[in-house]
Design a protein around this motif. Sequence first.
Motif, mmCIF file in Angstrom:
data_model
loop_
_atom_site.group_PDB
_atom_site.id
_atom_site.type_symbol
_atom_site.label_atom_id
_atom_site.label_comp_id
_atom_site.label_asym_id
_atom_site.label_seq_id
_atom_site.Cartn_x
_atom_site.Cartn_y
_atom_site.Cartn_z
ATOM 1 N N TYR A 241 -29.560 -40.716 -12.729
ATOM 2 C CA TYR A 241 -29.268 -42.309 -11.832
ATOM 3 C C TYR A 241 -28.683 -42.910 -12.041
ATOM 4 N N SER A 242 -27.871 -42.893 -12.859
ATOM 5 C CA SER A 242 -26.462 -43.837 -12.731
ATOM 6 C C SER A 242 -25.071 -43.446 -11.920
ATOM 7 N N GLY A 243 -25.340 -41.948 -12.240
ATOM 8 C CA GLY A 243 -23.895 -41.293 -10.939
ATOM 9 C C GLY A 243 -24.813 -41.327 -9.587
ATOM 10 N N VAL A 244 -26.028 -41.523 -9.233
ATOM 11 C CA VAL A 244 -26.366 -41.317 -7.912
ATOM 12 C C VAL A 244 -26.067 -43.035 -7.142
ATOM 13 N N ASN A 245 -26.532 -43.683 -8.319
ATOM 14 C CA ASN A 245 -26.490 -45.167 -8.022
ATOM 15 C C ASN A 245 -24.669 -45.832 -7.683
ATOM 16 N N SER A 246 -24.165 -45.179 -6.297
ATOM 17 C CA SER A 246 -22.403 -46.027 -6.452
ATOM 18 C C SER A 246 -22.850 -45.873 -4.844
#
Length: 85
Positions: A55-60
């Motif tokens: 999620y943190s990798g896609v949330n950009s």
Amino acid sequence: MSDPLVFIGLFVLILFVYYAIGIPIAYAMVLSVMTLMVLPIGQSITIEVPVSRMYSGVNSFILLAVPAFLFAGRVMNSMGMTEDI
């Protein structure tokens, strides 16, 4: 042998086993990681860790620009704007 080397060796071994079976590369990588997560060696990793990393990798916003530009190009192509360019 240290724990990271054992995990890397097991990952590569399991990955090549999945390759030999005929599983596609992306699925084999995911399955080998999931297999290492359920093996009772090393530290126990819960499912929340990889989910939060994904999620943190896609949330950009930077990664969001690539599909937006591709979508804009498709829209311009379907409208005929690219012929004028």
